[in-house]
Design an enzyme around this catalytic site. Structure first.
Site, PDB file in Angstrom:
ATOM      1  N   ASN A 439     -12.106  -6.887   3.186  1.00  0.00           N
ATOM      2  CA  ASN A 439     -11.160  -6.522   4.131  1.00  0.00           C
ATOM      3  C   ASN A 439      -9.977  -5.567   3.328  1.00  0.00           C
ATOM      4  O   ASN A 439      -9.372  -6.193   2.516  1.00  0.00           O
ATOM      5  CB  ASN A 439     -10.332  -7.751   4.937  1.00  0.00           C
ATOM      6  CG  ASN A 439      -9.115  -7.331   5.851  1.00  0.00           C
ATOM      7  OD1 ASN A 439      -9.080  -6.876   6.616  1.00  0.00           O
ATOM      8  ND2 ASN A 439      -7.991  -7.496   5.106  1.00  0.00           N
ATOM      9  N   GLU A 440      -9.751  -4.328   3.753  1.00  0.00           N
ATOM     10  CA  GLU A 440      -8.823  -3.697   3.225  1.00  0.00           C
ATOM     11  C   GLU A 440      -8.637  -3.333   1.765  1.00  0.00           C
ATOM     12  O   GLU A 440      -7.763  -2.802   1.331  1.00  0.00           O
ATOM     13  CB  GLU A 440      -7.313  -4.142   3.694  1.00  0.00           C
ATOM     14  CG  GLU A 440      -7.104  -4.045   5.401  1.00  0.00           C
ATOM     15  CD  GLU A 440      -6.038  -4.518   5.849  1.00  0.00           C
ATOM     16  OE1 GLU A 440      -5.442  -4.369   7.107  1.00  0.00           O
ATOM     17  OE2 GLU A 440      -4.947  -5.027   5.267  1.00  0.00           O
ATOM     18  N   ILE A 441      -9.628  -3.836   0.872  1.00  0.00           N
ATOM     19  CA  ILE A 441      -9.505  -3.155  -0.337  1.00  0.00           C
ATOM     20  C   ILE A 441      -9.474  -1.826  -0.688  1.00  0.00           C
ATOM     21  O   ILE A 441      -8.822  -1.206  -1.657  1.00  0.00           O
ATOM     22  CB  ILE A 441     -10.572  -4.150  -1.094  1.00  0.00           C
ATOM     23  CG1 ILE A 441     -10.322  -5.586  -1.094  1.00  0.00           C
ATOM     24  CG2 ILE A 441     -10.674  -3.583  -2.795  1.00  0.00           C
ATOM     25  CD1 ILE A 441     -11.515  -6.234  -1.636  1.00  0.00           C
TER      26      ILE A 441
END
Length: 660
Positions: A439-441
């Protein structure tokens, strides 16, 4: 010991009685729950204040810095010791744990997300057997890693001076989040079982769906059978698959060699009853049962509930950019759902009843998908069973979120074990629609200014680590262990809410109405191909606030309210946005009520905009579905299961037929 289940030749017992725990060095032993956590055990004995109440979160942080011991005694009979094999299975140890049985060190565990099946026949004794587990502090254990790295990873959830959560394969949210309490737990968080076996055991039963249409379902029943005796043995293997009165049987006679044996038993099911998403039809589940018989006696069996369906994630270049949608049984599906975080800060408190109610609420809101977010856990088996029964597709993140991670050999080994274990555990579920690396890295690396915080050498390590973890290791493991399931390196795939050109590419997280402080009308024009995150906060209703605060705390900026508001701009933004649409109430209770209405109207506005733009946009997953404790958050259902106004508005916006 309580019997969990048995076949003619095997017996499995759940070791859930007679446990005690102690703080290392104290020699004071108290009764313990198993499964459980040390925080819950301390609460049960009045050694901790309720961490959810007031500002008590600050008073319980000492627990994570200590080591803890758990022990029990169980009895084994002479007849049980005559079994061909015996295993002690730990389905979840949180996290750094040394396991001792009768003076033998059996295991040094270092990953919360991996189960362990240990051969213990040679260690067991007739009569009393003593089992002890030492849990080492998750923060003290990783301190040397932080010290030798010499920098903080950009783990925004971990507000410690030394951000050590990234080194530990442990639920990231337990270190705190912008909606979450910090409770870095230790304990036996999933069941412990003791199994005695004769002849053979079925270690794995994978019903691989190779092709599924309305005309035929082609499946391959792939079995791993463990012959636990030291000589080859002839056995009869059966697979029975049934739905209602319809049943068919596959039978094969094989010679099982000592140890692991792999067996493939293909089947064609004519005119199958297809598993359908919520709103499309019934989520039909077949019962597949595999048995192994030796010398005419059944020695092992395993049963799986299988929904026959095809799920394809279509992510292809087109005239508008890159599509992203789910095709189920050959038909495009507009994804109507939400993002799920762990249901409790103390995970063993999630009961079967709570999971069942959760999915009743999901289905009642006309949803057909839930995204298991990467900062939490690989969920309990009961979660996916409920998803199967209710026709809810599951987007499953691997458990990485909002920070870069190490990629040294030890870390990669832990990740490999974790990924393989959970894929093999979950791959039979009809609801499992895809795997996502994190998620969102990738978004954080490109757009959140991380690069400017680190030296060129460290930043190079971080970018290389991303490719190693999410573009090499995980996709290779998915292909080998869950073939045919879609994998995507991260979410959002490439988009950023501040860059309109990126909304045309796969899935998007749009935080313009929050961090961008934009009005809800912006959602009418900021249309992605698939909206996998967007949201707006609201306080829970007053009856929930009364569970963690007293009347003297009923002010927006009181210390207690701020302790339950983890987002830095939260209260300011709620009032600012409210002023765009309503007169902002002065009375606290009225402000809470208006905020709930505001959140619901805003999220409904977004869902309706996304549905209007089908087929360009093919999914809307607001952030977030639920809470892990009583808190101000983006959820549509609060910690106690109460629907906020947002959940009612989601139900209306996701109605099968919507007139705009």
């Amino acid at each position: 010991m309580a019997i969990a289940g048995a076949s003619a030749q095997s017996q499995t017992y759940v070791l859930d009685k007679g446990w005690e725990f102690s703080q290392a060095g104290s020699n004071e032993w108290m009764s313990a729950r198993v499964p459980g956590t040390v925080h819950q055990d301390l609460l049960d004995h009045g050694r901790l204040p309720d961490p959810f109440y007031g500002m008590n979160e600050l008073k319980v942080q000492w627990v994570e810095k200590e080591d803890w011991l758990y022990r029990t005694v169980f009895t084994v009979t002479a007849d049980q010791l005559k079994s061909d094999a015996a295993w002690l299975t730990f389905e979840g140890l949180d996290t750094y744990a040394d396991v001792y049985l009768n003076g033998s060190l059996l295991l040094k565990a270092d990953n919360m997300f991996v189960g362990h099946k240990l051969a213990v026949k040679d260690v067991l004794r007739e009569g009393e057997n003593r089992l002890m587990i030492r849990f080492r502090s998750p923060v003290e254990e990783t301190a040397p890693q932080w010290d030798t790295d010499g920098f903080n990873y950009p783990a925004d959830n971990d507000h410690s001076e030394k951000r050590m959560s990234v080194y530990t394969r442990k639920a990231p949210y337990s270190y705190g989040w912008d909606w979450g309490i910090r409770l870095a737990t230790s304990g036996i968080w999933r069941p412990v079982k003791l199994t005695f076996c004769n002849g053979a055991a079925i270690d794995d039963f994978f019903v691989r769906q190779q092709e599924v249409t309305e005309q035929v379902a082609k499946v391959d029943n792939q079995l791993e059978i463990n012959n636990v005796i030291s000589t080859p043995k002839e056995a009869q293997v059966k697979v029975v698959y049934a739905y209602g009165e319809q049943a068919d049987t596959l039978t094969r006679t094989v010679v099982l060699q000592p140890g692991k044996n792999s067996l493939s038993m293909p089947a064609w099911i004519e005119k199958p009853h297809l598993w359908m998403p919520n709103g499309w039809g019934d989520p039909v589940l077949y019962t597949f049962t595999a048995t192994v018989s030796v010398d005419g006696k059944e020695v092992a069996s395993r049963e799986e509930a299988i929904g026959l369906r095809s799920i394809r994630v279509v992510m292809e270049d087109d005239k508008d950019g890159k599509s992203f949608y789910f095709e189920v049984n050959g038909k495009p599906m507009f994804a109507k759902g939400s993002n799920y975080i762990p249901g409790d800060a103390l995970l063993p408190n999630m009961t079967g009843e709570r999971y069942a109610r959760l999915f009743e609420d999901i289905r009642a809101a006309n949803m057909n998908m839930v995204r298991v977010w990467g900062g939490g856990i690989y969920e309990d088996d009961r979660f996916y069973e409920e998803a199967d029964r209710n026709g809810i597709l599951v987007w499953q993140d691997f458990i990485f979120a909002c920070t870069t991670y190490p990629h040294d050999p030890t870390f990669l080994k832990r990740v490999s074990e974790e990924a393989v274990y959970n894929m093999r555990r979950l791959r039979n579920h009809a609801s499992l629609a895809m795997w996502c690396g994190n998620n969102e890295i990738y978004e954080g690396m490109r757009y959140w200014g991380w690069k400017d915080k680190y030296s060129p050498v460290v930043w190079k390590e971080m970018t290389e680590g991303y490719d190693v973890l999410f573009r090499q290791l995980l996709p290779e493991l998915v292909a080998a262990n869950d073939p045919g399931r879609f994998y995507m390196h991260g979410s959002p795939y490439e988009a950023n809410w501040g860059r309109p050109e990126s909304w045309k590419i796969a899935d998007s997280h749009n935080w313009g109405t929050w961090y961008g402080q934009k009005p809800f009308e912006s959602l009418d024009t900021e249309i992605p191909r698939f909206m996998s995150e967007y949201g707006f906060q609201a306080f829970p209703e007053m009856k929930t606030i009364r569970m963690f605060a007293s009347p003297e705390d009923y002010e927006l900026e009181s210390p207690v309210m701020n302790a339950h508001q983890k987002a830095s701009i939260g209260n300011f933004l709620i009032k600012k946005t409210m002023a765009l649409y309503y007169k902002v109430p002065e009375k606290f209770e009225d402000l809470i009520y208006a905020g709930l209405i505001l959140q619901g109207q805003g999220m409904r506005h977004g869902i309706e905009a996304h549905r209007r733009h089908r087929p360009y946009c093919m999914g809307s997953l607001p952030w977030q579905l639920n809470d892990s404790w009583p808190v101000v958050s983006w959820s549509s259902i609060d910690y106690y299961g109460n629907w906020k106004a947002m959940h009612y508005q989601i139900r209306r916006a996701f109605a099968p037929v919507l007139v705009d």
